[in-house]
Design an enzyme around this catalytic site. Structure first.
Site, PDB file in Angstrom:
ATOM      1  N   SER A  25       0.802  -0.977  -0.418  1.00 37.97           N
ATOM      2  CA  SER A  25      -0.058   0.177  -0.074  1.00 37.97           C
ATOM      3  C   SER A  25       1.020   1.728  -0.230  1.00 37.97           C
ATOM      4  CB  SER A  25      -1.355  -0.373   1.449  1.00 37.97           C
ATOM      5  OG  SER A  25      -0.112  -0.622   2.032  1.00 37.97           O
ATOM      6  N   ASN A 112      -2.291  -2.659  13.651  1.00 39.67           N
ATOM      7  CA  ASN A 112      -3.173  -2.458  13.367  1.00 39.67           C
ATOM      8  C   ASN A 112      -4.122  -1.437  13.865  1.00 39.67           C
ATOM      9  OD1 ASN A 112      -3.458  -4.759  12.288  1.00 39.67           O
ATOM     10  ND2 ASN A 112      -4.518  -5.966  14.047  1.00 39.67           N
ATOM     11  N   THR A 157     -39.869  26.568  -9.840  1.00 41.79           N
ATOM     12  CA  THR A 157     -39.824  25.176  -9.554  1.00 41.79           C
ATOM     13  C   THR A 157     -40.120  24.327 -10.643  1.00 41.79           C
ATOM     14  OG1 THR A 157     -42.031  26.078  -9.279  1.00 41.79           O
ATOM     15  CG2 THR A 157     -41.036  26.127  -7.081  1.00 41.79           C
ATOM     16  N   LYS A 285     -17.796  29.877 -28.475  1.00 45.42           N
ATOM     17  CA  LYS A 285     -18.326  29.185 -26.948  1.00 45.42           C
ATOM     18  C   LYS A 285     -16.994  29.478 -25.855  1.00 45.42           C
ATOM     19  CE  LYS A 285     -20.118  25.381 -27.093  1.00 45.42           C
ATOM     20  NZ  LYS A 285     -20.010  24.274 -26.771  1.00 45.42           N
ATOM     21  N   GLU A 292     -18.733  22.270 -14.866  1.00 46.86           N
ATOM     22  CA  GLU A 292     -18.842  20.839 -14.704  1.00 46.86           C
ATOM     23  C   GLU A 292     -18.480  20.241 -14.859  1.00 46.86           C
ATOM     24  OE1 GLU A 292     -20.038  20.819 -20.113  1.00 46.86           O
ATOM     25  OE2 GLU A 292     -19.091  23.023 -19.574  1.00 46.86           O
ATOM     26  N   LYS A 327      -8.254   3.572   2.096  1.00 46.05           N
ATOM     27  CA  LYS A 327      -7.546   4.782   1.812  1.00 46.05           C
ATOM     28  C   LYS A 327      -7.706   5.287   0.934  1.00 46.05           C
ATOM     29  CE  LYS A 327      -4.165   2.694   5.056  1.00 46.05           C
ATOM     30  NZ  LYS A 327      -4.819   1.107   5.059  1.00 46.05           N
TER      31      LYS A 327
HETATM   32  N1  ARG Z   1      -1.009  -1.140   5.728  1.00 49.58           N
HETATM   33  C1  ARG Z   1      -2.067  -1.917   6.744  1.00 49.58           C
HETATM   34  C2  ARG Z   1      -3.164  -1.205   6.073  1.00 49.58           C
HETATM   35  O1  ARG Z   1      -3.654  -0.512   5.758  1.00 49.58           O
HETATM   36  C3  ARG Z   1      -1.643  -1.876   7.699  1.00 49.58           C
HETATM   37  C4  ARG Z   1      -2.146  -2.496   9.171  1.00 49.58           C
HETATM   38  C5  ARG Z   1      -1.685  -4.316   8.367  1.00 49.58           C
HETATM   39  N2  ARG Z   1      -1.581  -4.723   9.330  1.00 49.58           N
HETATM   40  C6  ARG Z   1      -1.917  -6.489   9.735  1.00 49.58           C
HETATM   41  N3  ARG Z   1      -2.107  -6.743  10.497  1.00 49.58           N
HETATM   42  N4  ARG Z   1      -1.270  -7.192   8.599  1.00 49.58           N
HETATM   43  O2  ARG Z   1      -4.220  -1.534   6.558  1.00 49.58           O
END
Ligand code: ARG
Length: 463
Positions: A25, A112, A157, A285, A292, A327
């Protein structure tokens, strides 16, 4: 068939590479670097205060974190998909910089609770920026409301001219909508502002941590009260996206009106060149592209909300890797909303209002017929249904004479209803019509000015 072809020819290293690509990620969560480092600073200070790590280790960790922050901000930070995410990147770099003590930072913490904290911090910062941008838009609307408090336009309206209103009143309608959006943000922010850090992987920790301390250091009101919920909850992101969807919908409605108003058929307003483009083939134009695009992008916020809602709905307690997918929709909605707010603020500030054309359009279609009927009720004590009928006859007469209601003579009116006096002309005509709508929140310039003053006080009071 080689193993590679089986796994997908584009992936040179086979399953290992596919896994790395689907798992990583870092390409998007690197945006969390500031929040991630802030979280680690607070966590390491707390570990030191609680005697869980030594002062020397804490100092090395914190100096290392500051170095990493500088490296990232200077654009000198190398990423590697094998290190998955921002959390592992920071930790790996810390190890390179300070060696073994780096390993102590992750005591009593898991990715986590770390990612849950980072995301809350990021969404909170974004909410605060967006609130400022919404306020700028409100100020632009207020400026137009004040300038155009007397400017008459048709109120619609069904997109049919209904009754005359003022352009200032119309601007204030949007100001109210964006005020509700800001209040939704404030509500969501208050619920968001609890700190999950210290929930650890899911169950809490046996280390003697002080969660109040980290919560306070990161500007949260308190720690979250349940470690399972702390790691598994993404309501705050959903609330943010729900706000973003509604706010984008408001922007989109205003954008749509700008598109209509600036068309050659309406010509109510002219957008500044800065927010329009020409056509490559038709020289006459001038297209309201910014409007838009704002209208178009509203679909993305709503899509982002759906994406996250569907991603979450089947997840058992607690964390699932699915949640890494929170995200991109959050970032995308935030980026686009920020852009749309800036564009709309610029457009509203610069918009040129064509008062003459709007006024002419306001009278077309007998938009003061209700005023005439109301006068008959008020002055002649006529039941509204009868008044409605008399008015209908007069509208027909004006139509036949190809003129407005206010252009009929008193004699013509009296031929339909003998008791009508020349006082009737006080309510006919669009200026009289709007001036008479003095009920609280009505469109009369006097009411618009009162609301402008109220909003001026509110917005000034916010500092
Ligand atoms: N990159 C992970 C996320 O955005 C971080 C958490 C990862 N935790 C795990 N137990 N693999 O969720």
């Amino acid at each position: 068939m080689s193993a590679n072809e089986l796994w997908g020819g584009r992936f040179a290293k086979g399953p290992a590479e596919i896994m790395e690509r689907i798992n990583a990620s870092i390409d998007f969560d690197r945006r969390l670097y500031k929040q991630d480092i802030a979280g680690s600073m607070a966590h390491s200070t707390m570990l030191r205060e609680q005697g869980i790590i030594s002062s020397e280790d804490c100092q090395k960790i914190q100096e290392g974190l500051q170095t990493i922050l500088r490296e990232i901000e200077a654009g000198n930070f190398k990423t590697d998909p094998a290190l998955e995410d921002i959390h592992m990147h920071v930790e790996a770099r810390l190890r390179e910089l300070i060696g073994d003590p780096a390993g102590r930072l992750h005591t009593a913490r898991s990715r986590n609770d770390q990612v849950a904290t980072d995301m809350r911090l990021w969404v909170r910062d974004t909410m605060d920026h967006l609130d400022g941008e919404l306020k700028d838009l409100q100020k632009a609307l207020l400026f137009q409301a004040d300038t155009e408090a007397d400017t008459v336009m048709p109120g619609f309206t069904h997109l049919q001219a209904a009754q005359p209103v003022t352009f200032g009143h119309h601007m204030l309608a949007y100001l109210e909508m964006f005020a509700r959006d800001r209040s939704r943000l404030a509500d969501a922010r208050a619920r968001l502002n609890e700190c999950p850090l210290g929930s650890a992987a899911l169950a809490g920790t046996s280390f003697p941590i002080d969660r109040e301390m980290t919560a306070k250091a990161l500007g949260f009101d308190r720690p979250t009260a349940n470690s399972l919920d702390g790691t598994a909850d993404r309501d705050f992101a959903l609330e943010f996206l729900s706000f973003a969807s509604i706010c984008s919908m408001h922007l989109s409605r205003l954008a749509e009106e700008i598109v209509i108003w600036s068309s050659a058929q309406f010509k109510f307003v002219e957008c500044s060149d800065s927010f329009s483009t020409g056509s490559s083939i038709m020289p006459q134009k001038k297209n309201p592209d910014a409007a838009e695009l704002i209208r178009g992008k509203a679909g993305r916020s709503a899509g982002a909300f759906q994406t996250l809602l569907m991603m979450m709905k089947g997840l058992p307690m607690t964390y699932g890797k699915d949640m890494q997918e929170d995200k991109e929709p959050v970032f995308d909605a935030a980026d686009n909303l920020q852009l749309c707010l800036a564009a709309m603020t610029g457009m509203i500030r610069d918009i040129k209002v064509n008062g003459e054309i709007m006024k002419a359009a306001s009278g077309a279609g007998f938009t003061t017929a209700t005023d005439l009927a109301d006068w008959l009720v008020r002055k002649l004590n006529m039941p509204f249904r009868n008044a409605h009928h008399v008015t209908g006859t007069l509208v027909k007469m004006a139509e036949d004479n190809n003129c407005g209601l206010e252009d009929l003579t008193l004699a013509q009116m009296q031929s339909v209803e003998a008791e009508i006096t020349d006082e009737i002309f006080d309510v006919l005509g669009v200026d009289n019509s709007v001036a008479s709508r003095v009920s609280y929140g009505g469109t009369a310039p006097s009411q618009v000015r009162a609301q402008v003053a109220r909003w001026q006080t509110i917005l000034d009071g916010e500092g």
